[in-house]
Structures are given as structure tokens and as C-alpha cells.
Motif scaffolding. Sequence first.
Motif, PDB file in Angstrom:
ATOM      1  N   PHE A  92      11.573  11.549  65.608  1.00 17.15           N
ATOM      2  CA  PHE A  92      12.501  11.851  64.532  1.00 17.15           C
ATOM      3  C   PHE A  92      12.583  13.356  64.293  1.00 17.15           C
ATOM      4  O   PHE A  92      11.593  14.077  64.413  1.00 17.15           O
ATOM      5  N   THR A  93      13.779  13.805  63.934  1.00 19.36           N
ATOM      6  CA  THR A  93      14.008  15.197  63.568  1.00 19.36           C
ATOM      7  C   THR A  93      14.897  15.235  62.322  1.00 19.36           C
ATOM      8  O   THR A  93      15.772  14.391  62.159  1.00 19.36           O
ATOM      9  N   ASN A  94      14.669  16.211  61.477  1.00 19.84           N
ATOM     10  CA  ASN A  94      15.467  16.348  60.264  1.00 19.84           C
ATOM     11  C   ASN A  94      16.896  16.767  60.621  1.00 19.84           C
ATOM     12  O   ASN A  94      17.105  17.818  61.235  1.00 19.84           O
ATOM     13  N   VAL A  95      17.865  15.941  60.250  1.00 22.26           N
ATOM     14  CA  VAL A  95      19.268  16.216  60.575  1.00 22.26           C
ATOM     15  C   VAL A  95      20.119  16.300  59.307  1.00 22.26           C
ATOM     16  O   VAL A  95      21.332  16.116  59.342  1.00 22.26           O
ATOM     17  N   SER A  96      19.490  16.606  58.193  1.00 17.68           N
ATOM     18  CA  SER A  96      20.188  16.638  56.908  1.00 17.68           C
ATOM     19  C   SER A  96      21.384  17.590  56.916  1.00 17.68           C
ATOM     20  O   SER A  96      22.429  17.294  56.341  1.00 17.68           O
ATOM     21  N   SER A  97      21.236  18.731  57.546  1.00 20.43           N
ATOM     22  CA  SER A  97      22.313  19.721  57.530  1.00 20.43           C
ATOM     23  C   SER A  97      23.550  19.238  58.275  1.00 20.43           C
ATOM     24  O   SER A  97      24.648  19.762  58.065  1.00 20.43           O
ATOM     25  N   TYR A  98      23.398  18.233  59.123  1.00 20.44           N
ATOM     26  CA  TYR A  98      24.518  17.715  59.899  1.00 20.44           C
ATOM     27  C   TYR A  98      25.184  16.510  59.248  1.00 20.44           C
ATOM     28  O   TYR A  98      26.401  16.338  59.345  1.00 20.44           O
ATOM     29  N   LEU A  99      24.398  15.665  58.589  1.00 18.11           N
ATOM     30  CA  LEU A  99      24.935  14.418  58.067  1.00 18.11           C
ATOM     31  C   LEU A  99      25.150  14.420  56.559  1.00 18.11           C
ATOM     32  O   LEU A  99      25.845  13.549  56.045  1.00 18.11           O
ATOM     33  N   LEU A 100      24.577  15.373  55.846  1.00 20.38           N
ATOM     34  CA  LEU A 100      24.716  15.408  54.394  1.00 20.38           C
ATOM     35  C   LEU A 100      25.524  16.599  53.903  1.00 20.38           C
ATOM     36  O   LEU A 100      25.721  16.760  52.690  1.00 20.38           O
ATOM     37  N   PHE A 101      26.016  17.421  54.818  1.00 19.09           N
ATOM     38  CA  PHE A 101      26.803  18.605  54.472  1.00 19.09           C
ATOM     39  C   PHE A 101      27.923  18.800  55.489  1.00 19.09           C
ATOM     40  O   PHE A 101      27.866  18.281  56.604  1.00 19.09           O
ATOM     41  N   LEU A 102      28.932  19.594  55.104  1.00 22.03           N
ATOM     42  CA  LEU A 102      29.964  20.042  56.026  1.00 22.03           C
ATOM     43  C   LEU A 102      29.943  21.565  56.050  1.00 22.03           C
ATOM     44  O   LEU A 102      29.921  22.212  54.991  1.00 22.03           O
ATOM     45  N   ASP A 103      29.969  22.146  57.232  1.00 21.75           N
ATOM     46  CA  ASP A 103      30.175  23.584  57.400  1.00 21.75           C
ATOM     47  C   ASP A 103      31.642  23.778  57.765  1.00 21.75           C
ATOM     48  O   ASP A 103      32.068  23.381  58.867  1.00 21.75           O
ATOM     49  N   ILE A 104      32.409  24.358  56.868  1.00 23.54           N
ATOM     50  CA  ILE A 104      33.854  24.470  57.078  1.00 23.54           C
ATOM     51  C   ILE A 104      34.327  25.903  56.838  1.00 23.54           C
ATOM     52  O   ILE A 104      33.664  26.684  56.157  1.00 23.54           O
ATOM     53  N   THR A 105      35.476  26.239  57.412  1.00 26.44           N
ATOM     54  CA  THR A 105      36.100  27.538  57.165  1.00 26.44           C
ATOM     55  C   THR A 105      37.146  27.370  56.080  1.00 26.44           C
ATOM     56  O   THR A 105      38.093  26.597  56.232  1.00 26.44           O
ATOM     57  N   VAL A 106      36.966  28.100  54.983  1.00 21.42           N
ATOM     58  CA  VAL A 106      37.865  27.996  53.839  1.00 21.42           C
ATOM     59  C   VAL A 106      38.836  29.168  53.855  1.00 21.42           C
ATOM     60  O   VAL A 106      38.421  30.337  53.973  1.00 21.42           O
ATOM     61  N   VAL A 107      40.110  28.849  53.747  1.00 21.44           N
ATOM     62  CA  VAL A 107      41.159  29.867  53.743  1.00 21.44           C
ATOM     63  C   VAL A 107      41.462  30.269  52.303  1.00 21.44           C
ATOM     64  O   VAL A 107      41.646  29.408  51.431  1.00 21.44           O
ATOM     65  N   GLY A 108      41.520  31.568  52.047  1.00 19.92           N
ATOM     66  CA  GLY A 108      41.793  32.059  50.711  1.00 19.92           C
ATOM     67  C   GLY A 108      43.160  31.632  50.205  1.00 19.92           C
ATOM     68  O   GLY A 108      44.118  31.502  50.971  1.00 19.92           O
ATOM     69  N   GLY A 109      43.263  31.379  48.907  1.00 22.71           N
ATOM     70  CA  GLY A 109      44.530  31.011  48.306  1.00 22.71           C
ATOM     71  C   GLY A 109      44.882  29.544  48.404  1.00 22.71           C
ATOM     72  O   GLY A 109      45.919  29.114  47.893  1.00 22.71           O
ATOM     73  N   THR A 110      44.031  28.753  49.052  1.00 22.73           N
ATOM     74  CA  THR A 110      44.299  27.320  49.186  1.00 22.73           C
ATOM     75  C   THR A 110      43.704  26.554  48.005  1.00 22.73           C
ATOM     76  O   THR A 110      42.888  27.067  47.249  1.00 22.73           O
ATOM     77  N   THR A 111      44.126  25.299  47.888  1.00 20.76           N
ATOM     78  CA  THR A 111      43.569  24.431  46.848  1.00 20.76           C
ATOM     79  C   THR A 111      42.060  24.313  47.001  1.00 20.76           C
ATOM     80  O   THR A 111      41.321  24.326  46.015  1.00 20.76           O
ATOM     81  N   LEU A 112      41.597  24.223  48.243  1.00 23.34           N
ATOM     82  CA  LEU A 112      40.171  24.091  48.497  1.00 23.34           C
ATOM     83  C   LEU A 112      39.413  25.331  48.060  1.00 23.34           C
ATOM     84  O   LEU A 112      38.354  25.247  47.423  1.00 23.34           O
ATOM     85  N   SER A 113      39.945  26.497  48.382  1.00 23.91           N
ATOM     86  CA  SER A 113      39.298  27.749  47.992  1.00 23.91           C
ATOM     87  C   SER A 113      39.190  27.857  46.473  1.00 23.91           C
ATOM     88  O   SER A 113      38.135  28.223  45.931  1.00 23.91           O
TER      89      SER A 113
END
Length: 241
Positions: free
Chosen positions: A179-200
Motif C-alpha cells: 500500500f502507498t498513500n494516494v490521497s493527493s490523487y484521489l481526494l484532491f484535484l490539481d487544476i489550472t484556474v484561469v483569471g476572471g472565470t467563475t471558478l477563479s
Amino acid sequence: MRRTHLFTGMLALTLAALPVSQPALVSATTGNGAPSGTHYNLNIIGVPKDKTADMNNNDGHRIFVQLNGGDAAGTLNGKTLSEFTKVNKIFLQPAPVGESFQVLDANATDTTGALFQLPPDVSTTWTVWARALGKPGGMSDTTTCATTAGLDGVLGTADDVVLCSMATLHVERTKNAKFTNVSSYLLFLDITVVGGTTLSTCLGGAIGVTTVPLFSGCLQNYFWNYDNNGLKLLQLRFYAN
């Protein structure tokens, strides 16, 4: 560039830094690499033939996926949920008050995908550990995805589009898998956020690569995209911090 993490039995090399917001790592104290103590176990089982039985509300701690099937996560970005098949998609939803982990639909081999509920605060109060089992040689790629506002700029409408994490969990079946800790892959998203968007705006003006936990209100329709190439069993264990 998509980031992948390769597991070949022992602790793998990380090809990029882990998100700083991930939960604290739990010390592995057992012979199989997993922490000791109480945990929730989930088996993702690859099958050569699609399941046809009703598997709703069938909490057997397992989800069935196609042994060879699924989509590369990169092909889903920018599409609406109606524009691709749900085969080998495991949709995720926060558990109601008083409930915790539960498989609500165990069949990811059909056109609606599987459904798995987790604690709403799972990203900050739990870790998840994984190992590959079954016939040596099988492998899979699991990517956490969600939907963000589409052209209308309003989250929760028909034109919302998929946004998959840049971090993909790649596992291969080898002898003596641990077993290996995979929390960063399955419990989070690494995404690129564009400025001025609803998400930003929702993320407080964040711009560029940003780590978002599961069930953040800034995204919707969270799911694991499971691209399987012959892996018969991916075993997951969830441990409270």
C-alpha cells in the motif's frame, strides 16, 4: 503537463511536489505498507464481461469496472457530461449527516457509471492508501474529475464542462505489492484556474495551478475516471487522521 504517479509494489517516486493542502501522512506500520488500525476497504474489480444485475444500494465494499475499458482523462476535459460514456466512471457524492462511506451503485460497467459516497470532509480528515492486486502486468490510471461552469458562466447548468486533475494515479500489478498513500490523487484535484472565470472568483481570485479538495462548492459532479488496462483489483483503504 499531466502528472502521474507510478506504483510498482514498493513506494514510488513522485514526479512533482504533492499539494500542500493534503492531509498529514499516516505512518505505515504493517507489513503490507498500510497503516494499522480501523479503516474502510473498497475494492475496484476489473471484470471481462459487463455486469447486468441491479447493483443500486448494494454496499458490498466493491465496485465493478471493465477489465479493459474507460477513457483517457485528457479526452474528457471541456466536454459536458452528456458528451461521453459513463463506463468506468465512479461518481462521488458527500455522505448525508450521520452517514459515512457507502457504495450506492456498484456497477461502473454500464452507461450510468458507479456511485460512491464519502464523508464531506474526507480530503482533510482521511487518507486513502492503494495497492494493485491480481495477475501481474495489469495497470490502471485513475484521475479525479469534476465539472465547472461552461460558457454561460453559471455553475450547475447544462453547459457545465469537465475539468480533470493534472495528477493521475498510475498503478501496475507486480509481485509483493504494498500500500502507498494516494490521497493527493484521489481526494484532491490539481487544476489550472484561469483569471476572471467563475471558478477563479469562487476560489477567492486564485489563478494558475490550484489544489481543490473533493466536494468544494466551486466544482460539481465529482468522479474518478478509471482507465483500466487489465488490472483485476485495485484495493483502497481509507483511514481517519
